[in-house]
Each structure stands twice: as structure tokens, then as C-alpha cells.
Design a protein around this motif. Structure first.
Motif, mmCIF file in Angstrom:
data_model
loop_
_atom_site.group_PDB
_atom_site.id
_atom_site.type_symbol
_atom_site.label_atom_id
_atom_site.label_comp_id
_atom_site.label_asym_id
_atom_site.label_seq_id
_atom_site.Cartn_x
_atom_site.Cartn_y
_atom_site.Cartn_z
ATOM 1 N N ASP A 1 0.917 -1.023 -0.053
ATOM 2 C CA ASP A 1 0.015 0.116 -0.184
ATOM 3 C C ASP A 1 0.876 1.307 0.022
ATOM 4 O OD1 ASP A 1 -2.057 1.765 0.080
ATOM 5 O OD2 ASP A 1 -2.460 1.534 2.227
ATOM 6 N N TYR B 1 2.573 2.256 3.180
ATOM 7 C CA TYR B 1 1.718 2.155 4.588
ATOM 8 C C TYR B 1 1.507 0.886 5.012
ATOM 9 C CZ TYR B 1 0.836 7.205 4.197
ATOM 10 O OH TYR B 1 0.782 8.664 4.115
ATOM 11 N N VAL C 1 2.608 5.194 11.254
ATOM 12 C CA VAL C 1 1.426 4.417 10.672
ATOM 13 C C VAL C 1 0.856 3.483 11.853
ATOM 14 C CG1 VAL C 1 0.316 2.943 8.834
ATOM 15 C CG2 VAL C 1 2.439 4.510 8.370
ATOM 16 N N HIS D 1 -1.554 -0.201 11.704
ATOM 17 C CA HIS D 1 -1.231 -1.503 11.365
ATOM 18 C C HIS D 1 0.309 -1.475 10.950
ATOM 19 C CE1 HIS D 1 -3.122 1.036 8.273
ATOM 20 N NE2 HIS D 1 -2.079 0.836 7.695
ATOM 21 N N PHE E 1 -11.078 -0.137 2.760
ATOM 22 C CA PHE E 1 -10.704 -0.370 1.401
ATOM 23 C C PHE E 1 -11.668 -1.234 0.467
ATOM 24 C CE2 PHE E 1 -5.813 0.234 1.161
ATOM 25 C CZ PHE E 1 -5.875 1.678 1.313
ATOM 26 N N PHE F 1 -7.476 -2.639 6.517
ATOM 27 C CA PHE F 1 -7.130 -2.158 5.096
ATOM 28 C C PHE F 1 -6.769 -3.482 4.496
ATOM 29 C CE2 PHE F 1 -6.526 1.528 7.399
ATOM 30 C CZ PHE F 1 -7.103 2.612 6.645
ATOM 31 N N GLN G 1 -1.670 -5.582 5.712
ATOM 32 C CA GLN G 1 -1.615 -4.711 6.878
ATOM 33 C C GLN G 1 -2.355 -5.101 8.091
ATOM 34 O OE1 GLN G 1 -3.255 -1.859 3.574
ATOM 35 N NE2 GLN G 1 -1.675 -0.448 4.453
ATOM 36 N N ARG H 1 3.084 13.016 11.301
ATOM 37 C CA ARG H 1 1.640 13.022 11.098
ATOM 38 C C ARG H 1 1.374 11.362 11.236
ATOM 39 N NH1 ARG H 1 -0.739 9.019 6.922
ATOM 40 N NH2 ARG H 1 -2.179 10.357 5.933
ATOM 41 N N ASP I 1 -0.990 8.510 10.797
ATOM 42 C CA ASP I 1 -1.917 7.918 9.719
ATOM 43 C C ASP I 1 -3.136 7.121 10.586
ATOM 44 O OD1 ASP I 1 -1.924 6.959 6.933
ATOM 45 O OD2 ASP I 1 -2.314 5.197 8.214
ATOM 46 N N SER I 2 -4.200 7.247 9.922
ATOM 47 C CA SER I 2 -5.456 6.712 10.326
ATOM 48 C C SER I 2 -5.728 6.799 11.615
ATOM 49 C CB SER I 2 -5.601 5.119 9.868
ATOM 50 O OG SER I 2 -5.140 4.973 8.648
ATOM 51 N N GLU J 1 -4.353 12.342 11.109
ATOM 52 C CA GLU J 1 -5.095 12.207 9.972
ATOM 53 C C GLU J 1 -6.465 11.621 10.554
ATOM 54 O OE1 GLU J 1 -6.011 9.630 6.029
ATOM 55 O OE2 GLU J 1 -4.953 8.643 7.709
ATOM 56 N N HIS K 1 -2.293 12.553 -1.361
ATOM 57 C CA HIS K 1 -2.045 11.296 -2.082
ATOM 58 C C HIS K 1 -3.126 10.274 -2.070
ATOM 59 C CE1 HIS K 1 -1.653 10.241 2.142
ATOM 60 N NE2 HIS K 1 -1.218 9.078 1.601
ATOM 61 N N ASP K 2 -4.245 10.867 -1.482
ATOM 62 C CA ASP K 2 -5.421 9.823 -1.455
ATOM 63 C C ASP K 2 -6.537 10.283 -2.360
ATOM 64 O OD1 ASP K 2 -4.209 7.902 0.424
ATOM 65 O OD2 ASP K 2 -4.910 8.984 2.144
ATOM 66 N N ARG L 1 -5.931 5.357 -6.425
ATOM 67 C CA ARG L 1 -5.150 6.844 -6.101
ATOM 68 C C ARG L 1 -4.081 6.869 -6.883
ATOM 69 N NH1 ARG L 1 -5.096 5.238 -0.053
ATOM 70 N NH2 ARG L 1 -4.235 3.162 -0.979
ATOM 71 N N ARG M 1 -0.655 10.341 -8.321
ATOM 72 C CA ARG M 1 0.586 9.920 -7.529
ATOM 73 C C ARG M 1 1.617 9.825 -8.753
ATOM 74 N NH1 ARG M 1 -1.374 5.147 -3.198
ATOM 75 N NH2 ARG M 1 -2.453 6.524 -1.799
HETATM 76 C C1 GLC Z 1 -4.087 6.594 5.177
HETATM 77 C C2 GLC Z 1 -3.123 6.847 4.071
HETATM 78 C C3 GLC Z 1 -3.464 6.065 2.862
HETATM 79 C C4 GLC Z 1 -3.337 4.624 3.382
HETATM 80 C C5 GLC Z 1 -4.255 4.311 4.649
HETATM 81 C C6 GLC Z 1 -3.651 2.973 5.101
HETATM 82 O O1 GLC Z 1 -5.360 6.980 4.927
HETATM 83 O O2 GLC Z 1 -3.092 8.219 3.697
HETATM 84 O O3 GLC Z 1 -2.690 6.288 1.898
HETATM 85 O O4 GLC Z 1 -3.584 3.755 2.221
HETATM 86 O O5 GLC Z 1 -4.135 5.272 5.557
HETATM 87 O O6 GLC Z 1 -2.285 3.248 5.912
#
Ligand code: GLC
Length: 533
Positions: A66, A69, A106, A109, A154, A172, A176, A206, A208-209, A257, A318-319, A404, A408
Motif C-alpha cells: 500500500d 503504508y 502508521v 497496522h 478499502f 485495510f 496490513q 503525521r 496515519d489513520s 489524519e 495522495h489519497d 489513487r 501519484r
Molecule cells: C491513510 C493513508 C493512505 C493509506 C491508509 C492505510 O489513509 O493516507 O494512503 O492507504 O491510511 O495506511
């Protein structure tokens, strides 16, 4: 190792932060994949653009199921990108140019190739290793059914069964596996990882999730549309309070995020002892419509004020679908993951005009602002040929969602070079459209009315003129479908989303406009101006 850097000022309350998706930024070694050498070579470009910080998407060791990620080791840089020593150099070179670094952690996961997960699979049911994840027996007579009915972020399945019959949770992809955040070892490890990067000079993280990590410990079935067992759980606040204590040791900044639609719930994460800021997805998701944007601005400011946190303004990342493409659509100019489809038409001339106006709008609002690489070039979303698509979101939607990758695509640097100067020899990992030479950075740098020149000028003014960044905003009376507000010191921003040209509010000086005024000195449709009163 670089000495810890001093980040004592409140730089993050007003910063312009540029998001680098390393894989697609610049390819220093010519293998078709962007890397740290490519970023280091382009730091002068970023300094000239006038940004305060870079947020790097995950650059750690990863099988790239991913796009990084799926982290296999938080303390190692993926060899496709470079080495840890090079990341340290990059952080300190950027700092030398006045640019701070934000890394991406992140926590929800890991990669299924991470040592912890491999050990958990090997150790078998009932083992301590499995407690770091969410392993459960299946339901049904022979355990052949997943342990609960949670939907995936997803699309597709949320549980995968291992050879011994147990299932593990992954919100996800199966690559992951979700971590068990009620386990103290999981908490300790992440606090150590934060220290690891702060000690290497990172100014911020940052997350993530960030709203997904904590789960209802019983992992109960969820009613349709009920996300309470796995989104925005109260336990998260305690986790981020501990992170804040670590960040405070280094004057580090935490950025969430958080896809949490309820603004009251959202702002709880921004209380003084939790996260510093979070991405404003409400603003990003709104259509190009004056009432909608104004409502988003008002709600955002109203909900940030009581917790004392600055707002952030985000138009793309990027999403999500690139701004000029979204704003060029006849309808649905807002963003919605569920509505992404192939072949939605877009008028890029209109979209670009609106994106230019939106740039001046977001850069004039109170707080910090995020730019996604290529936004300063006005790149549209690219159509990726089906056989080159890489994003798991596409495959897991069974081909319905284009995924996405279209936002990118490797950046075009030089109009006349192979692969637009992204790298040298190898074809880039995602194909670049054949008609992108006009978007190349070198071409735009030499074109007076280009998006790049607009961003450079806007960011320069944002740094040198008073009234930008943190602080109050007051709406001015305006015609219908016109946004007009004044900031401290008489800085005025006016955006015309109506179909008719409008008179500018009273002013002494025009600082910048996103497009030419008409012959009568009026502001045309889809155009913004910065004025001094
Ligand atoms: C966040 C990221 C995304 C990623 C997801 C799982 O939303 O911005 O790109 O796929 O988390 O880590």
C-alpha cells in the motif's frame, strides 16, 4: 547523528507544509522510483517555493503493498529510497534551508512482513506474539467464517485466515494486519519510534489513520453504518496524551489524519494535551460553492477556537482526486471516496482557474496550510492505463474505483527531457501522460501566469506581509456567491464564485490576483484577490 533541533516557536500554527510522496517526487538514481537523493537535489526548488516544512509519506522499509503504508521496519529507510544516514542528511540539509521535516507514522497496522507479525503467525494460537494483533478463531461450524462483520476501509474482506485456522483483523489490505492498541508493548514501541525520529531532527509526526487504532475489545459485530466499535473510540485520547508527552520532550508537533466527520468529536483530539493539529478533510471534501466553503470555514474556526488549536486547510493529498480535476467537473466538485469512477469528464481550464482561486483562499485563511506535491504545478488527475494501476484500492473494489494512482504520478520537472526529467533511464513506476510538458516546473518557472509562479508569489507574500496565518477572520459584506474576509492589519481576501464579475471591496493596494481583473477593474468569475485595505 544530527543534534536535536530547536523547534521552540509556534511555527506549526501558521506553516505552509509541502507533502512529498517520495516515490513520485524525483528519481536521483535513475531506476524509475523517486528517492531521497532526488529530494535532496530538489531542496533548493522547495526553498524557492517558500514552504516551511515537508511532510514525507512513509519512507520506511516496506514491501509497498500500500505504497509504504505497510511498514516492515520503522527504523530503516526502504532501500528503494535510500538509507537512514541519507534521511538524516536530508533532514539537516532541509533545516539549513529553513525547512522542517515531518515524518509519517502508521500506528493502526504494520506490514505482514514486519518481524512482529511473522513471529505471531509462527508462534500459533494462544501465544504472546499473537496478542500484539487481533487474532481470533472463526465463526461457523468449522471456524470457516470471519470473526465479525466489520467492513474494510478499502472494500473487500477485513479478516484473513492463517494456516492454523485463526483469523487476523486488517481494516485495510491483508498485508496490513491491525495492531492491538490495548497492549502495553504496542504503546511502548510507538513511543520509542517517535523518540527515534525526533532524535534524528524530525520536527513533527503525521499520524496515519489516527482515528482507527483503538477497537472495542470484544470485536462485536457492527450494525450497518455504525462505526463505533473501531472508529473514534474514547480510548484513543489516552494514547495521544502519552504521545504528546513524548513530543513535548522535543518540541515536536503531532498532526492527525482524522476522518471524523462530527466537528465536536474531531476537535477533542486537539485539546491542549493531545494533538497539535489535524487535517481539515471537511474543507477538502466541499464542492466549489460559496455557501459550502463558507460553512466549512465557519464550522472549522468555531470548533477549533475552544481548544485553542489552529485550523489547517487542505485541498488535496495522495489519497484524493487532484484539485483541478475535481473543480473542473460539471457537478460533484466535492470529494467522496465512494463516488470515484473512471471517465468522469472534467474541464481543466475551469478547474485550473478555480484551483488558482482556491489556492489564494486557503493560503489566506487562519492557520496552517498543506500543499501536495504537484499542486503548485496545477497537475490534473492522470488516467492510468488499466495494466499499470498499482493501488490496492482499485483491485479491492473489483475494478470499480480507479484507485489513487492518478494523483501519484511522477512529477514533471523538465519539459524537454525524457520522463520530463523525473529520472534518467528507467521508465517511471507510474506512466506520465504524454501531454504534460506544459506542466513541467522549468516551463512554468519561465511563464509569468503559471500556477508555479502564482504559488511562489503567494507563499512569498504570506511570509512577508502581515495578517496571514494564525489569528482572527472577519467576514465582509459581499454580493451573493462571493467570499470576502479581512484579517488583522487590513489584509483582505475576496473570491468570486458567482457567474458575474464583481467590484473589489475598498482597498489601497492589490497584492495579488489569481487571474486578470476585467477592463473595469472588476473581479471575474472563479477569481480571487488579495488586497490591502
Ligand atoms: C491513510 C493513508 C493512505 C493509506 C491508509 C492505510 O489513509 O493516507 O494512503 O492507504 O491510511 O495506511
Amino acid at each position: 547523528m544530527a543534534a536535536p533541533l530547536d523547534h521552540t516557536d509556534d511555527w506549526w500554527r501558521a506553516a505552509a507544509i509541502y507533502q512529498v510522496y517520495v516515490r513520485s517526487f524525483a528519481d536521483g538514481d535513475g531506476d524509475g522510483t523517486g528517492d531521497l537523493a532526488g529530494v535532496r537535489a530538489r531542496l533548493p526548488y522547495l526553498a524557492e517555493l517558500g514552504i516551511d516544512a515537508i511532510w514525507f509519506n512513509p519512507w520506511y522499509l516496506s514491501p509497498m503493498a500500500d505504497g509504504g503504508y505497510d511498514v516492515a521496519d520503522y527504523r530503516a529507510i526502504d532501500p528503494a529510497f535510500g538509507t537512514l544516514a541519507e534521511a538524516e542528511k536530508l533532514i539537516s540539509e532541509a533545516r539549513g534551508l529553513g525547512i522542517r521535516t515531518i515524518v509519517d507514522i502508521v500506528p493502526n497496522h504494520l506490514s505482514d512482513q514486519h518481524a512482529w507479525f511473522r513471529a505471531a503467525v509462527a508462534a500459533g494460537p494462544g501465544s504472546a506474539e499473537r496478542e500484539l494483533f487481533h487474532f481470533r478463531p472463526g465463526r461457523g461450524e468449522n471456524g470457516e467464517l470471519p470473526p465479525n462483520n466489520w467492513p474494510s476501509q478499502f472494500s473487500g474482506e477485513t479478516w484473513t485466515r492463517v494456516a492454523d485456522g485463526e483469523w487476523y483483523l486488517h481494516l485495510f489490505t491483508p498485508e496490513q494486519p491491525d495492531l492491538n492498541w490495548s497492549h502495553p508493548v504496542v504503546r511502548q514501541e510507538h513511543e520509542d519510534v517517535l523518540r527515534f525520529w525526533f532524535e534524528r531532527g524530525a520536527a513533527g509526526v503525521r499520524i496515519d489513520s489516527a482515528a482507527l487504532c483503538a477497537k472495542d475489545p470484544d470485536l462485536p459485530d457492527a450494525a450497518e453504518d455504525d462505526t463505533t466499535p473501531y472508529v473514534d473510540r474514547d480510548e484513543l485520547h489516552d494514547i495521544y496524551r502519552s504521545w504528546r508527552a513524548v513530543a513535548d520532550e522535543y518540541n515536536g508537533v503531532l498532526i492527525g489524519e482524522l476522518w471524523v466527520p462530527d466537528p465536536d468529536r474531531f476537535s477533542r483530539y486537539l485539546r491542549p494535551d493531545e494533538l497539535h493539529t489535524a487535517f481539515n478533510f471537511d474543507f477538502l471534501a466541499r464542492p466549489w460553492d460559496a455557501a459550502e466553503l463558507r460553512a466549512s470555514i465557519d464550522t472549522t474556526l468555531a470548533f477549533h477556537a475552544p481548544v485553542g488549536a489552529p485550523a489547517t486547510w487542505v485541498l488535496c493529498n495522495h489519497d484524493v482526486t487532484r484539485t483541478v480535476t475535481r473543480y473542473g467537473r460539471a457537478e460533484d466538485t466535492g470529494f467522496d471516496f465512494a463516488k470515484k469512477r473512471f471517465g468522469t469528464p472534467s474541464d481543466l481550464v475551469t478547474g485550473t482557474r478555480r484551483a488558482r482561486a482556491a489556492a489564494l483562499l486557503s493560503l489566506a485563511l487562519p492557520g496552517s496550510v498543506y500543499l501536495f506535491q504537484g499542486e503548485e504545478l496545477g497537475l490534473p488527475e492522470a488516467d492510468i492505463p488499466l495494466d499499470r494501476i498499482q493501488d490496492p484500492m482499485h483491485f479491492r473494489s473489483l475494478g470499480v474505483d480507479p484507485g489513487r494512482d492518478g494523483c501519484r504520478v511522477p512529477l514533471p520537472w523538465r519539459a524537454d527531457a525524457p520522463h520530463y526529467g523525473f529520472g534518467s533511464e528507467q521508465e517511471p513506476w507510474l506512466p506520465q501522460p504524454a501531454d504534460w510538458s506544459a506542466y513541467a516546473a522549468d516551463r512554468q518557472a519561465a511563464t509569468e501566469d503559471s500556477m508555479l509562479v502564482l504559488y511562489r508569489e503567494a507563499l512569498r507574500l504570506r511570509r512577508t506581509e502581515t495578517g496571514f496565518g494564525d489569528g482572527p477572520l472577519n467576514w465582509l459584506p459581499s454580493a451573493q456567491d462571493v467570499l470576502a474576509f479581512v484579517r488583522t492589519g487590513g489584509l483582505i481576501c475576496v473570491v468570486n464564485l458567482s457567474e458575474e464579475p464583481v467590484e473589489l471591496p475598498g482597498h489601497t493596494r492589490v497584492l495579488l490576483t489569481s487571474g486578470p481583473l476585467d477592463d473595469g477593474g472588476r473581479l471575474p468569475q472563479d477569481t480571487a484577490a488579495w488586497l490591502r485595505s
